[in-house]
Design a protein around this motif. Structure first.
Motif, PDB file in Angstrom:
ATOM      1  N   ARG A  38      21.139  -6.600  15.354  1.00 27.27           N
ATOM      2  CA  ARG A  38      22.138  -6.784  14.307  1.00 27.27           C
ATOM      3  C   ARG A  38      21.454  -6.954  12.964  1.00 27.27           C
ATOM      4  O   ARG A  38      20.295  -7.377  12.899  1.00 27.27           O
ATOM      5  CB  ARG A  38      23.028  -7.995  14.602  1.00 27.27           C
ATOM      6  N   GLN A  39      22.192  -6.623  11.933  1.00 24.83           N
ATOM      7  CA  GLN A  39      21.688  -6.820  10.577  1.00 24.83           C
ATOM      8  C   GLN A  39      22.804  -7.324   9.687  1.00 24.83           C
ATOM      9  O   GLN A  39      23.834  -6.653   9.535  1.00 24.83           O
ATOM     10  CB  GLN A  39      21.106  -5.534  10.002  1.00 24.83           C
ATOM     11  N   ALA A  40      22.596  -8.505   9.138  1.00 27.06           N
ATOM     12  CA  ALA A  40      23.539  -9.089   8.198  1.00 27.06           C
ATOM     13  C   ALA A  40      23.101  -8.728   6.782  1.00 27.06           C
ATOM     14  O   ALA A  40      21.913  -8.456   6.547  1.00 27.06           O
ATOM     15  CB  ALA A  40      23.578 -10.604   8.387  1.00 27.06           C
ATOM     16  N   PRO A  41      24.027  -8.744   5.827  1.00 28.53           N
ATOM     17  CA  PRO A  41      23.668  -8.412   4.440  1.00 28.53           C
ATOM     18  C   PRO A  41      22.539  -9.287   3.917  1.00 28.53           C
ATOM     19  O   PRO A  41      22.575 -10.507   4.061  1.00 28.53           O
ATOM     20  CB  PRO A  41      24.964  -8.672   3.682  1.00 28.53           C
ATOM     21  N   GLY A  42      21.515  -8.661   3.364  1.00 23.25           N
ATOM     22  CA  GLY A  42      20.405  -9.395   2.790  1.00 23.25           C
ATOM     23  C   GLY A  42      19.425  -9.957   3.789  1.00 23.25           C
ATOM     24  O   GLY A  42      18.494 -10.687   3.404  1.00 23.25           O
ATOM     25  N   LYS A  43      19.614  -9.635   5.073  1.00 23.19           N
ATOM     26  CA  LYS A  43      18.724 -10.171   6.104  1.00 23.19           C
ATOM     27  C   LYS A  43      18.050  -9.035   6.868  1.00 23.19           C
ATOM     28  O   LYS A  43      18.528  -7.903   6.878  1.00 23.19           O
ATOM     29  CB  LYS A  43      19.500 -11.058   7.069  1.00 23.19           C
ATOM     30  N   GLN A  44      16.939  -9.378   7.528  1.00 27.38           N
ATOM     31  CA  GLN A  44      16.253  -8.394   8.356  1.00 27.38           C
ATOM     32  C   GLN A  44      17.007  -8.164   9.657  1.00 27.38           C
ATOM     33  O   GLN A  44      17.750  -9.036  10.122  1.00 27.38           O
ATOM     34  CB  GLN A  44      14.832  -8.889   8.676  1.00 27.38           C
TER      35      GLN A  44
END
Length: 115
Positions: A38-44
């Motif tokens: 998974r990838q959240a906004p602004g995260k790796q």
């Protein structure tokens, strides 16, 4: 070429559940190691579940006990059952197939956990 199509994302309240599906093309699905990440906004991007060709599974501590990965080789499909969802689980979820040094990705499905 291996193609992957994720489905099952959506909006869910905290504490709720969702089941994601990933349909995989090709005749060698049972040999693939399959991941959900998974990838959240602004995260790796973060790996959240892995299942091997022998159905061994692995999870990071952040989702252990809440998420379950499984596979149905007859349907060329891998699933991610997500329970007790938290707002911090909000992300785009991706399915990946690994085989003979090659990686194949799906387009992702959005999961939003919010009241």
């Amino acid at each position: 070429q291996v193609q992957l199509v994720e489905s099952g994302g959506g909006l869910v309240q905290p504490g709720g559940s969702l089941r994601l599906s990933c349909a995989v093309s090709g005749s060698r699905f049972s040999s693939y190691v399959m991941d959900w990440s998974r990838q959240a906004p602004g995260k790796q991007r973060e790996l959240v579940a892995r299942i091997t060709s022998s159905s061994s599974t692995n999870y990071p501590d952040s989702v252990k006990g809440r998420f379950t990965i499984s596979r149905d080789n007859a349907k060329n499909t891998v699933y991610l059952q997500m329970n007790s969802l938290k707002p911090e689980d909000t992300a785009v979820y991706y399915c990946t197939a690994h085989w003979l040094g090659n990686d194949y990705w799906g387009q992702g499905t959005q999961v939003t956990v919010s009241s």
